[in-house]
Design a protein around this motif. Structure first.
Motif, PDB file in Angstrom:
ATOM      1  N   UNK A  24       0.827  -1.214   0.000  1.00 37.63           N
ATOM      2  CA  UNK A  24       0.000   0.000   0.000  1.00 37.63           C
ATOM      3  C   UNK A  24       0.857   1.257   0.000  1.00 37.63           C
ATOM      4  N   UNK A  25       2.069   1.129   0.487  1.00 40.66           N
ATOM      5  CA  UNK A  25       2.986   2.274   0.491  1.00 40.66           C
ATOM      6  C   UNK A  25       3.744   2.408  -0.827  1.00 40.66           C
ATOM      7  N   UNK A  26       3.419   1.569  -1.792  1.00 44.02           N
ATOM      8  CA  UNK A  26       4.009   1.692  -3.113  1.00 44.02           C
ATOM      9  C   UNK A  26       5.166   0.761  -3.418  1.00 44.02           C
ATOM     10  N   UNK A  27       5.521  -0.103  -2.493  1.00 49.32           N
ATOM     11  CA  UNK A  27       6.609  -1.047  -2.742  1.00 49.32           C
ATOM     12  C   UNK A  27       6.100  -2.251  -3.525  1.00 49.32           C
ATOM     13  N   UNK A  28       6.971  -2.821  -4.329  1.00 50.76           N
ATOM     14  CA  UNK A  28       6.640  -4.079  -5.002  1.00 50.76           C
ATOM     15  C   UNK A  28       6.725  -5.208  -3.986  1.00 50.76           C
ATOM     16  N   UNK A  29       5.744  -6.092  -4.013  1.00 43.73           N
ATOM     17  CA  UNK A  29       5.739  -7.223  -3.086  1.00 43.73           C
ATOM     18  C   UNK A  29       5.470  -8.513  -3.851  1.00 43.73           C
ATOM     19  N   UNK A  30       6.011  -9.592  -3.311  1.00 39.46           N
ATOM     20  CA  UNK A  30       5.782 -10.921  -3.862  1.00 39.46           C
ATOM     21  C   UNK A  30       5.150 -11.761  -2.762  1.00 39.46           C
ATOM     22  N   UNK A  31       3.934 -12.272  -3.007  1.00 38.47           N
ATOM     23  CA  UNK A  31       3.253 -13.050  -1.967  1.00 38.47           C
ATOM     24  C   UNK A  31       3.975 -14.353  -1.645  1.00 38.47           C
ATOM     25  N   UNK A  32       3.664 -14.883  -0.489  1.00 41.92           N
ATOM     26  CA  UNK A  32       4.301 -16.110  -0.011  1.00 41.92           C
ATOM     27  C   UNK A  32       4.043 -17.285  -0.960  1.00 41.92           C
ATOM     28  N   UNK A  33       5.105 -17.961  -1.395  1.00 36.75           N
ATOM     29  CA  UNK A  33       4.922 -19.126  -2.268  1.00 36.75           C
ATOM     30  C   UNK A  33       4.049 -20.211  -1.633  1.00 36.75           C
ATOM     31  N   UNK A  34       4.250 -20.479  -0.361  1.00 34.66           N
ATOM     32  CA  UNK A  34       3.515 -21.551   0.300  1.00 34.66           C
ATOM     33  C   UNK A  34       2.015 -21.370   0.251  1.00 34.66           C
ATOM     34  N   UNK A  35       1.548 -20.177   0.527  1.00 33.50           N
ATOM     35  CA  UNK A  35       0.099 -19.926   0.504  1.00 33.50           C
ATOM     36  C   UNK A  35      -0.457 -20.061  -0.910  1.00 33.50           C
ATOM     37  N   UNK A  36       0.306 -19.632  -1.913  1.00 26.43           N
ATOM     38  CA  UNK A  36      -0.152 -19.780  -3.304  1.00 26.43           C
ATOM     39  C   UNK A  36      -0.232 -21.257  -3.691  1.00 26.43           C
ATOM     40  N   UNK A  79      12.043  -4.726  -3.927  1.00 26.57           N
ATOM     41  CA  UNK A  79      11.003  -5.754  -3.983  1.00 26.57           C
ATOM     42  C   UNK A  79      11.060  -6.505  -2.666  1.00 26.57           C
ATOM     43  N   UNK A  80       9.915  -6.598  -2.001  1.00 25.77           N
ATOM     44  CA  UNK A  80       9.813  -7.351  -0.759  1.00 25.77           C
ATOM     45  C   UNK A  80       9.177  -8.711  -1.039  1.00 25.77           C
ATOM     46  N   UNK A  81       9.817  -9.750  -0.524  1.00 24.29           N
ATOM     47  CA  UNK A  81       9.333 -11.110  -0.687  1.00 24.29           C
ATOM     48  C   UNK A  81       8.783 -11.613   0.639  1.00 24.29           C
ATOM     49  N   UNK A  82       7.578 -12.147   0.607  1.00 23.34           N
ATOM     50  CA  UNK A  82       6.978 -12.820   1.755  1.00 23.34           C
ATOM     51  C   UNK A  82       7.515 -14.248   1.710  1.00 23.34           C
ATOM     52  N   UNK A  83       8.560 -14.482   2.471  1.00 26.68           N
ATOM     53  CA  UNK A  83       9.331 -15.729   2.420  1.00 26.68           C
ATOM     54  C   UNK A  83      10.023 -15.802   1.063  1.00 26.68           C
ATOM     55  N   UNK A  84      10.471 -16.984   0.676  1.00 31.16           N
ATOM     56  CA  UNK A  84      11.151 -17.121  -0.604  1.00 31.16           C
ATOM     57  C   UNK A  84      11.979 -18.381  -0.652  1.00 31.16           C
ATOM     58  N   UNK A  85      13.010 -18.349  -1.485  1.00 33.69           N
ATOM     59  CA  UNK A  85      13.837 -19.523  -1.767  1.00 33.69           C
ATOM     60  C   UNK A  85      14.468 -20.106  -0.507  1.00 33.69           C
TER      61      UNK A  85
END
Length: 181
Positions: A24-36, A79-85
């Motif tokens: 919401x503050x304008x940063x790029x985000x990547x949702x958590x792989x696990x939830x997807x 880019x902020x990642x919700x969890x990741x590799x």
């Protein structure tokens, strides 16, 4: 190194809420792989759900994390990642220990790097809840958090524990630190 920042930590510790605020503050985000993956598996045959086949789930999380990294390579801003590799690799090594698997996963993690500081959401029992995609209890979540806290530094990452405070405060905290990595 791209401006990739990981928010990791305890399940139910507020990662997704924090990422939503950063978005919401304008940063790029990547949702958590696990939830997807869980959402897709629940809509399909369920062959790679973490509670029925954790190794298959972790392998899919690794593949999805690699795709997320590749899709964001050209990003010119943070880019902020919700969890990741790294989280997925840690899960795979927990579910499928062995020297060959460890060597392969460590090489993969060395090849695909994030910024050296990782923001960790600590266990926070007051906000922990289960839902359709999070079936494990707080004790399992804490055990996972402890594994992650041990694994990230082995790969050269420095951990910053996020304060147990409101979402806006946490987002301010992260934004204040991303220039210091």
């Amino acid at each position: 190194m791209p401006h990739f920042h990981v928010i990791s930590g305890c399940s139910g510790g507020g990662k997704s809420s924090l990422l939503a605020e950063l978005g919401q503050r304008g940063h790029s985000i990547v949702p958590e792989p696990g939830r997807r993956i869980v959402a897709k598996e629940q809509a399909g045959d369920g062959a790679a759900l973490p509670w029925s086949n954790p190794a298959a789930f972790a392998r899919r999380a690794i593949a999805l994390s690699l795709r997320d990294l590749e899709e964001n390579r050209s990003a010119e801003s943070v880019v902020f990642f919700d969890r990741g590799l790294i989280d997925a690799a840690c899960a795979l090594l927990h579910t499928s220990p062995g020297k060959n698997e460890e060597d392969r996963v460590l090489a993969l993690c060395a090849q695909h790097r994030y910024q050296p500081v990782v923001f960790m959401t600590p266990p926070w029992p007051e906000i922990y809840v289960n839902d359709a995609q999070r079936k494990h209890d707080l004790y399992a979540a804490v055990a996972e958090y402890e594994r992650l806290c041990a694994f990230y530094p082995k790969l050269g990452y420095r951990l910053i524990e996020l304060p147990r405070n409101g979402i806006a405060f946490r987002a301010d905290f992260v934004e204040a630190h991303i220039g210091k990595t």
